[in-house]
Structures are given as C-alpha cells and as structure tokens.
Design a protein around this motif. Structure first.
Motif, PDB file in Angstrom:
ATOM      1  N   UNK A  13       0.813  -1.218   0.000  1.00 17.41           N
ATOM      2  CA  UNK A  13       0.000   0.000   0.000  1.00 17.41           C
ATOM      3  C   UNK A  13       0.844   1.266   0.000  1.00 17.41           C
ATOM      4  N   UNK A  14       2.132   1.153   0.287  1.00 15.62           N
ATOM      5  CA  UNK A  14       3.006   2.329   0.290  1.00 15.62           C
ATOM      6  C   UNK A  14       3.285   2.742  -1.151  1.00 15.62           C
ATOM      7  N   UNK A  15       3.079   4.025  -1.469  1.00 16.01           N
ATOM      8  CA  UNK A  15       3.350   4.450  -2.847  1.00 16.01           C
ATOM      9  C   UNK A  15       4.839   4.365  -3.157  1.00 16.01           C
ATOM     10  N   UNK A  16       5.185   3.986  -4.395  1.00 17.53           N
ATOM     11  CA  UNK A  16       6.603   3.925  -4.760  1.00 17.53           C
ATOM     12  C   UNK A  16       7.233   5.310  -4.692  1.00 17.53           C
ATOM     13  N   UNK A  17       8.483   5.347  -4.283  1.00 19.73           N
ATOM     14  CA  UNK A  17       9.189   6.613  -4.121  1.00 19.73           C
ATOM     15  C   UNK A  17      10.303   6.751  -5.151  1.00 19.73           C
ATOM     16  N   UNK A  18      10.639   8.001  -5.442  1.00 14.37           N
ATOM     17  CA  UNK A  18      11.840   8.316  -6.195  1.00 14.37           C
ATOM     18  C   UNK A  18      12.616   9.331  -5.363  1.00 14.37           C
ATOM     19  N   UNK A  19      13.891   9.482  -5.658  1.00 12.20           N
ATOM     20  CA  UNK A  19      14.759  10.301  -4.820  1.00 12.20           C
ATOM     21  C   UNK A  19      15.538  11.285  -5.671  1.00 12.20           C
ATOM     22  N   UNK A  20      15.859  12.416  -5.067  1.00 15.13           N
ATOM     23  CA  UNK A  20      16.707  13.407  -5.724  1.00 15.13           C
ATOM     24  C   UNK A  20      17.313  14.308  -4.663  1.00 15.13           C
ATOM     25  N   UNK A  21      18.294  15.104  -5.092  1.00 17.58           N
ATOM     26  CA  UNK A  21      18.910  16.079  -4.206  1.00 17.58           C
ATOM     27  C   UNK A  21      18.068  17.356  -4.237  1.00 17.58           C
ATOM     28  N   UNK A  22      18.005  18.047  -3.115  1.00 19.94           N
ATOM     29  CA  UNK A  22      17.272  19.314  -3.045  1.00 19.94           C
ATOM     30  C   UNK A  22      18.063  20.417  -3.735  1.00 19.94           C
ATOM     31  N   UNK A  23      17.343  21.415  -4.183  1.00 19.15           N
ATOM     32  CA  UNK A  23      17.940  22.629  -4.736  1.00 19.15           C
ATOM     33  C   UNK A  23      17.416  23.808  -3.912  1.00 19.15           C
ATOM     34  N   UNK A  24      17.994  24.978  -4.114  1.00 20.18           N
ATOM     35  CA  UNK A  24      17.522  26.173  -3.387  1.00 20.18           C
ATOM     36  C   UNK A  24      16.053  26.463  -3.672  1.00 20.18           C
ATOM     37  N   UNK A  25      15.595  26.114  -4.873  1.00 19.25           N
ATOM     38  CA  UNK A  25      14.200  26.365  -5.225  1.00 19.25           C
ATOM     39  C   UNK A  25      13.232  25.516  -4.393  1.00 19.25           C
ATOM     40  N   UNK A  26      13.727  24.460  -3.776  1.00 24.53           N
ATOM     41  CA  UNK A  26      12.879  23.605  -2.942  1.00 24.53           C
ATOM     42  C   UNK A  26      12.644  24.188  -1.550  1.00 24.53           C
ATOM     43  N   UNK A  27      13.318  25.288  -1.225  1.00 27.23           N
ATOM     44  CA  UNK A  27      13.267  25.853   0.125  1.00 27.23           C
ATOM     45  C   UNK A  27      11.886  25.956   0.745  1.00 27.23           C
ATOM     46  N   UNK A  28      10.919  26.599   0.077  1.00 26.11           N
ATOM     47  CA  UNK A  28       9.586  26.722   0.699  1.00 26.11           C
ATOM     48  C   UNK A  28       8.927  25.375   1.002  1.00 26.11           C
ATOM     49  N   UNK A  29       9.064  24.417   0.107  1.00 21.74           N
ATOM     50  CA  UNK A  29       8.487  23.082   0.344  1.00 21.74           C
ATOM     51  C   UNK A  29       9.179  22.390   1.512  1.00 21.74           C
ATOM     52  N   UNK A  30      10.497  22.552   1.607  1.00 21.91           N
ATOM     53  CA  UNK A  30      11.247  21.923   2.691  1.00 21.91           C
ATOM     54  C   UNK A  30      10.853  22.522   4.033  1.00 21.91           C
ATOM     55  N   UNK A  31      10.738  23.851   4.068  1.00 20.58           N
ATOM     56  CA  UNK A  31      10.339  24.526   5.310  1.00 20.58           C
ATOM     57  C   UNK A  31       8.947  24.059   5.744  1.00 20.58           C
ATOM     58  N   UNK A  32       8.046  23.902   4.789  1.00 22.66           N
ATOM     59  CA  UNK A  32       6.688  23.450   5.114  1.00 22.66           C
ATOM     60  C   UNK A  32       6.717  22.024   5.677  1.00 22.66           C
ATOM     61  N   UNK A  33       7.488  21.141   5.037  1.00 25.00           N
ATOM     62  CA  UNK A  33       7.574  19.758   5.514  1.00 25.00           C
ATOM     63  C   UNK A  33       8.194  19.703   6.908  1.00 25.00           C
ATOM     64  N   UNK A  34       9.266  20.443   7.120  1.00 30.98           N
ATOM     65  CA  UNK A  34       9.906  20.449   8.433  1.00 30.98           C
ATOM     66  C   UNK A  34       8.977  21.011   9.505  1.00 30.98           C
TER      67      UNK A  34
END
Length: 134
Positions: A13-34
């Motif tokens: 039931x767990x959705x498959x994941x993919x992985x990547x490195x963060x970029x500076x543009x990911x900042x707002x999404x990262x702050x929200x997740x944290x």
C-alpha cells in the motif's frame, strides 16, 4: 503498524518513491515539511546555516517524492564532517534533519529513504554517519 496488518500488506500500500537532491528552489516546500513534522517551526536562518553556511561544508539534502505525482514526502540531511579515529582522518557525515509526511510514517518510506541516502553517502566516500536525527 497495526497488529492486523502484515509488513507485506503495508509494503503493497506504500506508494513507490523516487529520490533526488534538493535545490535552493525547494526551500519553501522543505520549510513546510519540516514545520509540519516538528512541534516547533523551523527557523529559516538556522536551516540555511546548516545547509549552506556550515564551515565544514554545505549539507546534502536528499528528498523522497512519490513516483507518480512527484509530491515531496520526506527529506534526510547530512552535514559533512571529518573525524580522526586512531590517527586516521575519516570522511564522515552528521545526520541533522529527517522528516516524513505523516502519511509516509509507515516504516517502509523511512527504510527506502535511508537505504538510498546511505548508498549515496558511501559513493561520496563517507565512512561513518552519526545520527540518528531527532
């Protein structure tokens, strides 16, 4: 995991994941997740120091996303450090942040993300990772 659900049922039931490195543009999404993951919202200046201002080097921020939607579901961060063990200098890393969305706190996503980041760190020559974070 509830007593009535087997590990294989959860894995299916767990959705498959993919992985990547963060970029500076990911900042707002990262702050929200944290902020969603911790009781106290993450201070951006502290986060920026860990990721970009650390005198030992910039942190490596690994992201987990759902494969189909590319929605951010988790992150694992490593700051480079060097340790001297028995007079040998070792490349090491300090795991300083780990966060998963509540819908992915099933163990499966954590193991998948951990396996990915530890393989990546080993490819970078890291011999020792200190952690776990929080």
């Amino acid at each position: 995991m509830s007593a009535n659900r087997s590990r294989s049922e959860i894995a299916n039931t767990a959705p498959p994941l993919c992985f990547r490195m963060a970029t500076r543009q990911d900042g707002p999404q990262l702050m929200a997740l944290l902020s969603e993951s911790f009781r106290t919202p993450i201070d951006y200046r502290t986060w920026d120091w860990f990721v970009n201002g650390n005198p030992s080097g910039s942190s490596r921020v690994y992201l987990a996303q759902e494969k189909d939607t590319h929605a951010l579901v988790g992150l694992f961060c490593f700051a480079p450090i060097q340790l001297r063990v028995q007079n040998v200098l070792l490349a090491a890393a300090y795991a300083h942040h780990l966060a998963l969305k509540p819908s992915h706190r099933n163990g499966i996503s954590f193991v998948a993300l951990s396996r990915h980041v530890l393989r990546e760190e080993a490819l970078r020559g890291v011999k020792l990772v200190l952690g776990p974070p929080h």
